[in-house]
Design a protein around this motif. Structure first.
Motif, mmCIF file in Angstrom:
data_model
loop_
_atom_site.group_PDB
_atom_site.id
_atom_site.type_symbol
_atom_site.label_atom_id
_atom_site.label_comp_id
_atom_site.label_asym_id
_atom_site.label_seq_id
_atom_site.Cartn_x
_atom_site.Cartn_y
_atom_site.Cartn_z
ATOM 1 N N ALA A 24 0.840 -1.189 0.075
ATOM 2 C CA ALA A 24 0.053 -0.045 -0.146
ATOM 3 C C ALA A 24 0.573 1.171 0.132
ATOM 4 C CB ALA A 24 -1.078 -0.072 1.122
ATOM 5 N N ARG A 25 1.955 1.361 0.780
ATOM 6 C CA ARG A 25 2.729 2.506 0.995
ATOM 7 C C ARG A 25 3.587 2.694 -0.413
ATOM 8 N NH1 ARG A 25 3.843 0.312 5.954
ATOM 9 N NH2 ARG A 25 6.200 -0.605 5.496
ATOM 10 N N ILE A 26 3.921 1.663 -1.112
ATOM 11 C CA ILE A 26 4.658 1.632 -2.263
ATOM 12 C C ILE A 26 3.730 2.362 -3.375
ATOM 13 C CG2 ILE A 26 5.854 0.510 -4.289
ATOM 14 C CD1 ILE A 26 7.014 -1.183 -2.249
ATOM 15 N N MET A 64 6.249 10.291 -6.177
ATOM 16 C CA MET A 64 7.454 10.771 -5.518
ATOM 17 C C MET A 64 8.755 10.485 -5.898
ATOM 18 S SD MET A 64 5.680 11.716 -2.527
ATOM 19 C CE MET A 64 6.905 11.753 -1.151
ATOM 20 N N PRO A 65 9.925 10.991 -5.487
ATOM 21 C CA PRO A 65 11.202 10.916 -6.134
ATOM 22 C C PRO A 65 11.599 9.510 -6.108
ATOM 23 C CG PRO A 65 11.098 12.882 -4.522
ATOM 24 C CD PRO A 65 9.691 12.236 -4.301
ATOM 25 N N GLU A 66 11.227 8.666 -4.965
ATOM 26 C CA GLU A 66 11.631 7.406 -5.024
ATOM 27 C C GLU A 66 11.203 6.256 -6.200
ATOM 28 O OE1 GLU A 66 10.290 9.156 -2.503
ATOM 29 O OE2 GLU A 66 11.450 9.312 -0.783
ATOM 30 N N LYS A 67 10.005 6.846 -6.601
ATOM 31 C CA LYS A 67 9.120 6.148 -7.524
ATOM 32 C C LYS A 67 10.048 5.346 -8.582
ATOM 33 C CE LYS A 67 6.276 6.575 -11.465
ATOM 34 N NZ LYS A 67 5.273 7.425 -12.450
ATOM 35 N N ASP A 68 10.901 5.813 -9.307
ATOM 36 C CA ASP A 68 11.509 5.181 -10.423
ATOM 37 C C ASP A 68 12.527 4.200 -9.857
ATOM 38 O OD1 ASP A 68 10.407 6.778 -12.203
ATOM 39 O OD2 ASP A 68 12.067 7.976 -12.726
ATOM 40 N N GLU A 69 13.336 4.136 -8.943
ATOM 41 C CA GLU A 69 14.134 3.375 -8.085
ATOM 42 C C GLU A 69 13.404 2.287 -7.543
ATOM 43 O OE1 GLU A 69 17.388 3.026 -7.999
ATOM 44 O OE2 GLU A 69 17.410 4.714 -9.267
ATOM 45 N N LEU A 70 11.934 2.454 -6.941
ATOM 46 C CA LEU A 70 11.261 1.354 -6.527
ATOM 47 C C LEU A 70 10.924 0.490 -7.585
ATOM 48 C CD1 LEU A 70 9.041 3.220 -3.794
ATOM 49 C CD2 LEU A 70 10.589 1.427 -3.371
ATOM 50 N N LEU A 71 10.327 1.217 -8.610
ATOM 51 C CA LEU A 71 10.053 0.194 -9.819
ATOM 52 C C LEU A 71 11.084 -0.582 -10.286
ATOM 53 C CD1 LEU A 71 7.403 2.886 -11.385
ATOM 54 C CD2 LEU A 71 7.101 0.466 -10.165
ATOM 55 N N LYS A 105 13.612 -1.914 -9.002
ATOM 56 C CA LYS A 105 14.007 -2.969 -7.869
ATOM 57 C C LYS A 105 12.785 -4.150 -8.077
ATOM 58 C CE LYS A 105 16.689 -0.428 -4.497
ATOM 59 N NZ LYS A 105 16.690 0.294 -3.252
ATOM 60 N N LEU A 106 11.636 -3.629 -8.337
ATOM 61 C CA LEU A 106 10.537 -4.421 -8.272
ATOM 62 C C LEU A 106 10.259 -5.401 -9.519
ATOM 63 C CD1 LEU A 106 7.562 -2.413 -6.641
ATOM 64 C CD2 LEU A 106 8.774 -4.229 -5.453
ATOM 65 N N TYR A 107 10.830 -4.733 -10.816
ATOM 66 C CA TYR A 107 10.733 -5.143 -12.063
ATOM 67 C C TYR A 107 11.169 -6.651 -12.117
ATOM 68 C CZ TYR A 107 10.397 -5.432 -16.932
ATOM 69 O OH TYR A 107 10.298 -5.746 -18.502
ATOM 70 N N PRO A 108 12.358 -7.222 -11.907
ATOM 71 C CA PRO A 108 12.410 -8.408 -11.816
ATOM 72 C C PRO A 108 11.847 -9.429 -11.312
ATOM 73 C CG PRO A 108 14.671 -7.308 -11.149
ATOM 74 C CD PRO A 108 13.319 -6.372 -10.868
ATOM 75 N N MET A 163 1.533 -4.915 -7.651
ATOM 76 C CA MET A 163 0.723 -6.014 -7.179
ATOM 77 C C MET A 163 1.531 -7.256 -7.765
ATOM 78 S SD MET A 163 -2.959 -4.809 -7.545
ATOM 79 C CE MET A 163 -3.835 -3.436 -6.486
ATOM 80 N N ASP A 164 1.970 -7.501 -9.117
ATOM 81 C CA ASP A 164 2.502 -8.534 -9.628
ATOM 82 C C ASP A 164 3.772 -8.975 -8.880
ATOM 83 O OD1 ASP A 164 3.543 -10.372 -11.499
ATOM 84 O OD2 ASP A 164 3.618 -9.024 -13.144
ATOM 85 N N ALA A 165 4.635 -8.021 -8.485
ATOM 86 C CA ALA A 165 6.024 -8.259 -7.996
ATOM 87 C C ALA A 165 5.635 -8.798 -6.574
ATOM 88 C CB ALA A 165 6.631 -6.796 -7.602
ATOM 89 N N PHE A 166 4.446 -8.346 -5.917
ATOM 90 C CA PHE A 166 4.165 -8.907 -4.632
ATOM 91 C C PHE A 166 3.373 -10.215 -4.714
ATOM 92 C CE2 PHE A 166 5.316 -4.972 -2.937
ATOM 93 C CZ PHE A 166 5.399 -4.812 -1.472
ATOM 94 N N GLY A 167 3.504 -10.948 -5.815
ATOM 95 C CA GLY A 167 2.882 -12.307 -5.918
ATOM 96 C C GLY A 167 1.629 -12.503 -6.004
ATOM 97 N N MET A 168 0.765 -11.581 -6.465
ATOM 98 C CA MET A 168 -0.760 -11.704 -6.826
ATOM 99 C C MET A 168 -0.788 -12.706 -7.965
ATOM 100 S SD MET A 168 -2.240 -10.395 -4.712
ATOM 101 C CE MET A 168 -1.926 -9.234 -2.934
ATOM 102 N N ASP A 169 -1.731 -13.692 -8.132
ATOM 103 C CA ASP A 169 -1.901 -14.569 -9.219
ATOM 104 C C ASP A 169 -2.621 -14.036 -10.389
ATOM 105 O OD1 ASP A 169 -0.577 -16.939 -7.819
ATOM 106 O OD2 ASP A 169 -2.245 -16.884 -6.474
ATOM 107 N N TRP A 170 -3.677 -13.065 -9.785
ATOM 108 C CA TRP A 170 -4.386 -12.354 -10.617
ATOM 109 C C TRP A 170 -4.570 -10.884 -10.334
ATOM 110 C CZ3 TRP A 170 -8.164 -14.570 -14.352
ATOM 111 C CH2 TRP A 170 -8.152 -15.870 -14.402
ATOM 112 N N ILE A 171 -4.606 -10.010 -11.455
ATOM 113 C CA ILE A 171 -4.808 -8.688 -11.161
ATOM 114 C C ILE A 171 -6.020 -8.221 -11.879
ATOM 115 C CG2 ILE A 171 -3.793 -6.498 -11.505
ATOM 116 C CD1 ILE A 171 -1.052 -7.404 -11.358
ATOM 117 N N ILE A 172 -6.986 -7.815 -11.310
ATOM 118 C CA ILE A 172 -8.411 -7.347 -11.925
ATOM 119 C C ILE A 172 -8.191 -5.921 -12.030
ATOM 120 C CG2 ILE A 172 -10.766 -7.614 -11.942
ATOM 121 C CD1 ILE A 172 -10.570 -10.293 -10.582
ATOM 122 N N ILE A 173 -8.390 -5.320 -13.174
ATOM 123 C CA ILE A 173 -8.481 -4.014 -13.219
ATOM 124 C C ILE A 173 -10.057 -3.664 -13.688
ATOM 125 C CG2 ILE A 173 -7.621 -1.683 -14.493
ATOM 126 C CD1 ILE A 173 -5.245 -3.118 -14.724
#
Length: 307
Positions: free
Chosen positions: A2-4, A12-19, A21-24, A117-127
């Motif tokens: 939720a915080r991310i 936020m300035p940290e956005k790109d760095e967070l993404l 790290k999560l991308y792999p 959500m994908d990086a946190f291991g959700m099997d499905w993402i419903i938009i």
């Protein structure tokens, strides 16, 4: 998580760095888009679909894109108000997002929130899109399968013929099938699909659903989604689409960063503003001014024009 997501939504300035790290860790979730006109019952349908998926013990991230409040900038409708059956389910994460002026039915950061959500291991993402009608086509660039929700008695069949919605639908759900006219809407969709059959490889199934009582057709809707998923994988379309989207995403980021660079220059006092003043007083045409501004930005950024 939720915080991310809040960091990303608020740019936020940290956005790109967070993404970065999560991308792999991304690329494992299956993304299901649910779109349709306002009042079609998309939220209730998603609620029922989530119940069906949770029977398999699979985890789900839900992004509910809502209209933006003109006062707070947040989403007008509450996520847990509409899906409170799953609000305390640890296998379901629900996030409401305001469009914040974006057109196309999605918020600007929807794709990035889906990645989290994908990086946190959700099997499905419903938009679930905001429900804006004919312009609501952005979901096709994010979702692996798109469900278009129509209802009887709302003129949806006419809207379907006018809009590009026929092209983005992988599955049609005729919701509120307990109402009179649902058979007619389903028949009209089938007729339109018959006219297009020579031009499409996948024929979108038409499923009648109702979210009342036992939830008629919800299981069948999930089966239709799974069939489309299998079709994409068997034909090699799934991987091909993901590759093309990855390329497009890189170019989108370049475009976004370029726009940010231009905005930074425009906010600086000096020659750019002087040039704009000349345009305002008609001493210079806007095309020549734009060319000069681009030249300055390229020079200041150390970029070569021929690159």
């Amino acid at each position: 998580m939720a915080r991310i997501i809040s960091f990303i939504e608020n740019e936020m300035p940290e956005k790109d760095e967070l993404l970065k790290k999560l991308y792999p860790k991304t690329g494992r979730s299956y993304i299901l888009g649910v779109t349709g006109s306002p009042g079609a019952g998309k939220s209730s349908l998603v609620d029922r679909l989530v119940s069906e998926i949770r029977k398999r013990k699979e985890t789900i991230g839900i992004i509910a894109v809502d209209p933006t409040s003109p006062f707070t900038g947040g989403a007008i409708l509450g996520d847990r108000i509409r899906m409170n059956e799953h609000a305390l389910d640890k296998g379901v994460f629900i996030r409401s997002m305001g469009t914040r002026g974006s057109l196309g039915g999605l918020a600007k950061t929807t794709k990035e929130v889906a990645k989290v959500m994908d990086a946190f291991g959700m099997d499905w993402i419903i938009i679930e899109t905001v429900g804006v009608g004919q312009a609501e086509l952005d979901i096709m660039y994010i979702a692996d399968t798109t469900v278009v929700v129509l209802t009887p008695g709302a003129g949806d069949s006419i809207q379907t013929m006018k809009a590009g919605i026929m092209e983005i639908a992988d599955v049609f759900a005729v919701n509120k099938s307990d109402m009179p006219g649902s058979d007619g809407v389903a028949a009209e969709i089938e007729l339109m699909l018959d006219l297009q059959d020579d031009h499409i490889k996948w024929r979108p199934p038409v499923v009648k659903t109702s979210t009342l009582n036992k939830g008629e057709g919800i299981g069948e809707l999930l089966v239709a989604v799974e069939k489309h998923r299998s079709y994409l994988i068997e034909k090699g379309i799934f991987l091909e689409r993901r590759k093309e989207r990855a390329k497009s995403e890189a170019l989108d980021i370049v475009n976004y960063q370029w726009q940010r660079l231009v905005r930074q220059q425009l906010n600086l006092p000096g020659r750019v503003n002087q040039l704009l003043e000349k345009v305002a007083s008609r001493e210079m045409d806007p095309y020549s001014a734009a060319a000069l501004i681009l030249e300055w930005i390229i020079a200041d950024s150390g970029l070569k024009k021929n690159n």
